[in-house]
Design a protein around this motif. Structure first.
Motif, mmCIF file in Angstrom:
data_model
loop_
_atom_site.group_PDB
_atom_site.id
_atom_site.type_symbol
_atom_site.label_atom_id
_atom_site.label_comp_id
_atom_site.label_asym_id
_atom_site.label_seq_id
_atom_site.Cartn_x
_atom_site.Cartn_y
_atom_site.Cartn_z
ATOM 1 N N VAL A 48 4.085 35.092 -12.754
ATOM 2 C CA VAL A 48 3.928 36.432 -13.097
ATOM 3 C C VAL A 48 4.897 36.485 -14.395
ATOM 4 O O VAL A 48 4.809 37.113 -15.220
ATOM 5 C CB VAL A 48 3.733 37.225 -12.162
ATOM 6 C CG1 VAL A 48 3.928 38.574 -12.848
ATOM 7 C CG2 VAL A 48 2.776 37.037 -11.241
ATOM 8 N N ALA A 49 6.279 36.215 -14.062
ATOM 9 C CA ALA A 49 7.444 36.461 -14.830
ATOM 10 C C ALA A 49 7.116 35.614 -16.174
ATOM 11 O O ALA A 49 7.338 36.287 -17.337
ATOM 12 C CB ALA A 49 8.716 36.097 -14.288
ATOM 13 N N ASP A 50 6.686 34.415 -16.000
ATOM 14 C CA ASP A 50 6.591 33.394 -17.192
ATOM 15 C C ASP A 50 5.256 34.002 -18.004
ATOM 16 O O ASP A 50 5.431 33.846 -19.144
ATOM 17 C CB ASP A 50 6.378 32.114 -16.562
ATOM 18 C CG ASP A 50 7.357 31.268 -16.085
ATOM 19 O OD1 ASP A 50 8.720 31.713 -16.454
ATOM 20 O OD2 ASP A 50 7.272 30.421 -15.528
ATOM 21 N N MET A 51 4.485 34.598 -17.505
ATOM 22 C CA MET A 51 3.113 35.108 -18.040
ATOM 23 C C MET A 51 3.555 36.362 -18.881
ATOM 24 O O MET A 51 2.834 36.458 -20.032
ATOM 25 C CB MET A 51 2.125 35.322 -17.107
ATOM 26 C CG MET A 51 1.347 33.976 -16.824
ATOM 27 S SD MET A 51 0.516 32.979 -18.155
ATOM 28 C CE MET A 51 -0.080 34.192 -19.198
ATOM 29 N N ASP A 52 4.279 37.019 -18.307
ATOM 30 C CA ASP A 52 4.933 38.436 -19.070
ATOM 31 C C ASP A 52 5.402 37.698 -20.395
ATOM 32 O O ASP A 52 5.148 38.487 -21.496
ATOM 33 C CB ASP A 52 5.818 39.083 -18.350
ATOM 34 C CG ASP A 52 5.568 39.840 -17.299
ATOM 35 O OD1 ASP A 52 4.447 40.609 -17.658
ATOM 36 O OD2 ASP A 52 6.288 39.951 -16.425
ATOM 37 N N GLU A 53 6.249 36.698 -20.454
ATOM 38 C CA GLU A 53 6.777 35.919 -21.702
ATOM 39 C C GLU A 53 5.936 35.440 -22.671
ATOM 40 O O GLU A 53 5.715 35.829 -23.840
ATOM 41 C CB GLU A 53 7.758 35.036 -21.445
ATOM 42 C CG GLU A 53 8.496 34.353 -22.663
ATOM 43 C CD GLU A 53 9.303 33.258 -22.040
ATOM 44 O OE1 GLU A 53 9.473 32.382 -22.974
ATOM 45 O OE2 GLU A 53 9.919 33.246 -21.226
ATOM 46 N N VAL A 54 4.618 34.802 -21.987
ATOM 47 C CA VAL A 54 3.571 34.227 -22.760
ATOM 48 C C VAL A 54 2.790 35.145 -23.571
ATOM 49 O O VAL A 54 2.617 35.184 -24.682
ATOM 50 C CB VAL A 54 2.616 33.610 -21.712
ATOM 51 C CG1 VAL A 54 1.235 32.982 -22.689
ATOM 52 C CG2 VAL A 54 3.501 32.348 -21.185
ATOM 53 N N GLU A 68 2.433 35.610 0.472
ATOM 54 C CA GLU A 68 3.718 35.572 -0.459
ATOM 55 C C GLU A 68 3.804 34.226 -0.907
ATOM 56 O O GLU A 68 3.597 33.278 -0.723
ATOM 57 C CB GLU A 68 4.839 36.064 0.153
ATOM 58 C CG GLU A 68 4.730 37.588 0.782
ATOM 59 C CD GLU A 68 6.209 37.872 1.312
ATOM 60 O OE1 GLU A 68 7.024 37.196 1.252
ATOM 61 O OE2 GLU A 68 6.225 39.176 1.670
ATOM 62 N N SER A 69 4.450 34.187 -2.233
ATOM 63 C CA SER A 69 4.570 32.918 -3.036
ATOM 64 C C SER A 69 5.710 33.257 -3.850
ATOM 65 O O SER A 69 5.606 33.945 -4.975
ATOM 66 C CB SER A 69 3.290 32.607 -3.583
ATOM 67 O OG SER A 69 3.577 31.465 -4.446
ATOM 68 N N ALA A 70 6.584 32.249 -3.862
ATOM 69 C CA ALA A 70 7.792 32.413 -4.719
ATOM 70 C C ALA A 70 7.245 31.933 -6.271
ATOM 71 O O ALA A 70 7.731 32.085 -7.243
ATOM 72 C CB ALA A 70 8.938 31.438 -4.136
ATOM 73 N N LYS A 71 6.244 30.866 -5.926
ATOM 74 C CA LYS A 71 5.641 30.251 -7.323
ATOM 75 C C LYS A 71 4.978 31.133 -8.004
ATOM 76 O O LYS A 71 5.211 31.390 -9.320
ATOM 77 C CB LYS A 71 4.934 29.159 -6.905
ATOM 78 C CG LYS A 71 5.491 27.890 -6.370
ATOM 79 C CD LYS A 71 4.554 26.987 -6.095
ATOM 80 C CE LYS A 71 4.909 25.539 -5.557
ATOM 81 N NZ LYS A 71 3.767 24.483 -5.566
ATOM 82 N N LEU A 72 4.068 32.004 -7.266
ATOM 83 C CA LEU A 72 3.442 33.122 -7.886
ATOM 84 C C LEU A 72 4.392 34.209 -8.636
ATOM 85 O O LEU A 72 4.051 34.495 -9.795
ATOM 86 C CB LEU A 72 2.384 34.028 -7.046
ATOM 87 C CG LEU A 72 1.980 35.100 -7.454
ATOM 88 C CD1 LEU A 72 0.983 34.901 -8.804
ATOM 89 C CD2 LEU A 72 0.971 35.659 -6.302
ATOM 90 N N GLU A 73 5.493 34.549 -7.942
ATOM 91 C CA GLU A 73 6.566 35.679 -8.630
ATOM 92 C C GLU A 73 6.846 34.898 -10.046
ATOM 93 O O GLU A 73 7.279 35.692 -10.994
ATOM 94 C CB GLU A 73 7.566 35.748 -7.685
ATOM 95 C CG GLU A 73 7.297 36.667 -6.294
ATOM 96 C CD GLU A 73 8.381 36.764 -5.533
ATOM 97 O OE1 GLU A 73 9.496 36.589 -5.818
ATOM 98 O OE2 GLU A 73 8.121 37.055 -4.295
ATOM 99 N N GLN A 74 7.235 33.710 -9.973
ATOM 100 C CA GLN A 74 7.765 32.783 -11.231
ATOM 101 C C GLN A 74 6.737 33.142 -12.069
ATOM 102 O O GLN A 74 6.925 33.042 -13.425
ATOM 103 C CB GLN A 74 8.321 31.535 -10.888
ATOM 104 C CG GLN A 74 8.961 30.881 -12.105
ATOM 105 C CD GLN A 74 10.205 31.715 -12.472
ATOM 106 O OE1 GLN A 74 11.118 32.263 -11.894
ATOM 107 N NE2 GLN A 74 10.013 32.203 -13.885
#
Length: 198
Positions: free
Chosen positions: A28-34, A20-26
């Motif tokens: 993925v959310a950032d890439m949705d916006e990109v 698991e990775s909190a960084k990865l979760e964030q």
């Protein structure tokens, strides 16, 4: 101690037991916006392994990888495809391959998945997207796990950067921006052993 710091830095990226990775979760959310805005992003890491893990997790965004395991002859075609293919929203790049000579000014987002020891190397990596010809704002995000070794390293590097800027303002000699031995041991509030003189 240096090996310990490296291991602790890697744990900040991914939990070694669960993955698991909190960084990865964030990210993925950032890439949705990109992707939603038809933009492109570069994600930098100190190591190849996190980039390979990110490639799987970011599959919907058409990730391309550019690092030391990629043969030299294959690198330019990867950059060309990243620039021209509208479905390729993210380039996963190591600091070592991304710090010199690349011109990626069509990229609007730069994510630093983990921190390099020397912020000057990070700046070189960020500058891949800040090249001449960039007409739009470039957004830069550094991922730091608070209350961890990453947070401590970030504090030391920020103090050194401030000192560097003050010295430049006074035309003094530029100090080194990387971490020295005392600073690495200091991350654990430990003093290094005295050096032996022969």
């Amino acid at each position: 101690v240096f090996e310990l710091v490296l291991r602790l830095k890697q744990i900040c990226n991914f939990d070694p037991r669960t993955g698991e990775s909190a960084k990865l979760e964030q990210i993925v959310a950032d890439m949705d916006e990109v992707a939603e805005n038809n933009r492109k992003a570069i994600i930098f890491s100190q190591w190849v392994e996190p980039l390979e893990t990110l490639a799987k997790a970011l599959a919907p965004f058409g990730p391309l990888q550019y690092h030391g395991k990629i043969p030299q002859r294959e690198r330019q075609p990867i950059l060309d495809r990243f620039k021209t293919d509208k479905n390729k929203h993210v380039l996963l790049m190591s600091y070592g391959t991304g710090s010199v000579g690349l011109n990626l000014q069509f990229t609007n987002y730069v994510f630093l998945f983990d921190r390099w020891w020397n912020p000057a190397i990070e700046d070189q990596a960020i500058n891949r997207a800040h090249r001449i010809g960039q007409k739009e704002t470039v957004f830069v995000k550094r991922f730091i796990c608070q209350n961890t070794i990453e947070g401590r390293i970030a504090e030391v590097l920020e103090k050194k950067r401030q000192l560097f800027e003050e010295m430049l303002g006074q035309n003094g000699p530029p100090p080194s921006l990387g971490l020295n031995e005392d600073e690495i041991f200091g991350l654990f509030n430990v003093k290094p052993r005295p050096k032996r003189h022969s």
